[in-house]
Scaffold this active site. Structure first.
Site: not given
Ligand code: AMP
Length: 306
Positions: A29-31, A34-35, A159, A161-162, A197
């Site tokens: 969440g906190a979309l 990137g999401h 992503g 990103k991770d 992020s």
């Molecule tokens: P999170 O909510 O941080 O767990 O991220 C959820 C998904 O979104 C994961 O697959 C992340 O790699 C992807 N994600 C987060 N930030 C980015 C970004 N800046 N660019 C691409 N994918 C992202």
């Protein structure tokens, strides 16, 4: 309005009615953009998209930011609704999919008891992120495995990103013969270069400027590699920018093989000079900006001198 599902039973019921391919995007969440890039990729490639929004307690250590992690389900759903409008399809991409549901379970729904059977993420999980966060990837793979079982997607979108998470999810899918594809989506950055992020909301304006050093360090490494630097010199160029950056404390910065995440070095082959350069590498780093820990990465291409 996108349908919000709170229970596993409802999720299975929705899934059972879907026809055509199913894409899954897992988030905490906190979309942000990137999401949304993941959701757009899923909409472009699959007929039905499920988005999960769940801050998974298992992947946080007791000292980490589980309690303060930003949560705003209403805002997240409003953002996802903007993708439902046909005009939002990215240029050149034929939009085929529909976001069918947001799965946002409670902790009690997700983990009725402390799980006894656990996923062991293997040796790669002990390095890089795993050095500072030793229990993190076991928690990540536990929830990813559960949501894969519930949604049974054809494709799951993660992503770049991770990068370490992506590599470990791919490893789990391969090693456990899980019947789905993993699709990687490139990092989405702000115009400044800062990787988007959810944790960027922790940064003050001054810290946000300081955090640009992460991107600048990766760019310095990338430039060095393109100009003929060795892996060792490439990594040194990256680390130099981070060590000189005010307000930034480096946690790790490494150069690894993009697929295996094994550290890269110039191979010492005594029979051939010059020594063999790898074709590509992945610079990965984590750094604290104030109290906030940020991660970033960039793929680099090596150019050997003639
Ligand atoms: P999170 O909510 O941080 O767990 O991220 C959820 C998904 O979104 C994961 O697959 C992340 O790699 C992807 N994600 C987060 N930030 C980015 C970004 N800046 N660019 C691409 N994918 C992202």
């Amino acid at each position: 309005m996108v349908e919000v599902i709170r229970t596993k039973a409802q999720l299975r019921a929705v899934r059972a009615k879907l026809t055509g391919s199913v894409g899954l995007v897992m988030t905490m969440g906190a979309l942000h953009e990137g999401h949304l890039a993941l959701v757009k990729a899923a909409l472009a490639q699959t007929d039905n998209v499920i988005v999960s929004i769940y801050v998974n307690p298992l992947q946080f250590a007791p000292t980490e930011d589980f309690a303060s992690y930003p949560r705003d389900l209403e805002a997240d759903c409003a953002l996802l609704d903007t993708l439902a409008a046909p005009a939002s399809a990215p240029a050149g991409v034929e939009k085929t999919g529909v976001v069918r549901a947001v799965f946002a379970p409670s902790d009690a729904e997700m983990y009725p008891r402390q799980p006894l059977v656990r996923i062991d993420p293997g040796p790669v999980a002990t390095r890089f992120e795993g050095t500072t966060r030793p229990t993190h990837f076991a928690g990540v793979l536990q929830v990813v495995h559960k949501v894969f079982s519930l949604v049974e997607p054809d494709v799951a979108f993660f992503g770049q990103k991770d990068a370490q998470q992506l590599a470990l999810v791919r490893t789990m899918v391969a090693d456990l013969d899980m019947p789905l594809q993993i699709h990687a989506v490139p990092i989405v950055r702000e115009s400044s270069g800062l990787a988007r992020s959810s944790r960027n909301t922790y940064l003050s304006a001054a810290e946000k400027t300081q955090a640009l050093a992460l991107f600048q360090a990766l760019q310095a490494g990338s430039k060095a590699a393109a100009a003929g630097a060795s892996p060792e010199q490439t990594l040194a160029a990256t680390r130099a920018v981070l060590s000189n950056a005010p307000g930034v404390r480096i946690d790790y910065a490494e150069l690894v093989d993009p697929e295996t995440l094994q550290p890269l070095t110039t191979s010492e082959d005594s029979s051939s000079t010059p020594t063999a350069l790898p074709a590509r590498g992945l610079l990965i780093l984590a750094a604290y900006v104030g109290p906030t820990r940020l991660i970033d990465n960039m793929e680099v291409t090596f150019h050997a001198h003639a």
